[in-house]
Design an enzyme around this catalytic site. Sequence first.
Site, mmCIF file in Angstrom:
data_model
loop_
_atom_site.group_PDB
_atom_site.id
_atom_site.type_symbol
_atom_site.label_atom_id
_atom_site.label_comp_id
_atom_site.label_asym_id
_atom_site.label_seq_id
_atom_site.Cartn_x
_atom_site.Cartn_y
_atom_site.Cartn_z
ATOM 1 N N GLY A 44 -6.499 2.976 2.434
ATOM 2 C CA GLY A 44 -6.706 3.888 1.398
ATOM 3 C C GLY A 44 -7.969 4.954 1.686
ATOM 4 O O GLY A 44 -8.789 4.303 2.370
ATOM 5 N N HIS A 140 -8.019 0.852 -6.726
ATOM 6 C CA HIS A 140 -9.092 0.888 -6.262
ATOM 7 C C HIS A 140 -9.441 2.441 -6.030
ATOM 8 O O HIS A 140 -10.555 2.839 -5.988
ATOM 9 C CB HIS A 140 -9.109 0.406 -4.887
ATOM 10 N N GLU A 141 -8.242 3.038 -5.318
ATOM 11 C CA GLU A 141 -8.634 4.716 -4.926
ATOM 12 C C GLU A 141 -8.937 5.564 -6.200
ATOM 13 O O GLU A 141 -9.827 6.312 -6.409
ATOM 14 C CB GLU A 141 -7.574 5.203 -4.234
ATOM 15 N N HIS A 144 -12.273 5.142 -7.506
ATOM 16 C CA HIS A 144 -13.150 5.969 -6.884
ATOM 17 C C HIS A 144 -13.299 7.415 -7.321
ATOM 18 O O HIS A 144 -14.282 8.337 -7.376
ATOM 19 C CB HIS A 144 -12.849 6.308 -5.072
#
Length: 173
Positions: A44, A140-141, A144
């Site tokens: 990713g 998780h992405e 960000h």
Amino acid sequence: IREIKFVPEACLREKCAPIEDINDEIRTLADDMLQTMYDAPGIGLAASQIGVMKRMFVLDVAERESEEDDSVEKEPMVFINPEITWSSEEKNTYQEGCLSIPGIYEDVERPAEVRVSFLNIEGEKQEIEAGGLLATCIQHELDHLNGVLFIDYLSRLKRDRIVKKMIKQQKQA
Ligand SMILES: O=C(O)C[C@@H](Cc1ccccc1)[C@H](O)SCc1ccccc1
Ligand SMILES: [Zn+2]
């Protein structure tokens, strides 16, 4: 290939802006991000990790035997202006890493399943439901894009030690 930013770079802590128009610049950015991700290698990559503060991430969680033969399908996915519309009560724990925090792997607990709506690179509205590693990676992405890193889910003591270690590593670089 773009340069991946490491903690404690400020861009990793900023919120990304929505993408208004999917034009050639965005299409080129998606290609650059996928190329950078495969080269890392990673599964990713979020735009803020290469210093581009736009709400886009790419991923490819396809299991491939080896990097040489691309016979096994690569499944690149581009998520533009992603939003999680539902997440399960049930949780999953996964030992996460991050291309912006090299060498650190820690267990992180997240909802096991998520439903995410987004625009694909063609600008079409999509809504998918994900579980397993795909669900972990999407969360998780998306973190960000909001300036959140997986170390934020650890104790303050652990997080501070990790940041100190990253600063020391940057000084040596
Ligand atoms: O920094 C990134 O966003 C890339 C992350 C994505 C990711 C982290 C944890 C769990 C799922 C996805 C990784 O560094 S990509 C490297 C990697 C490869 C396989 C499994 C875990 C991490
Ligand atoms: Zn990451």
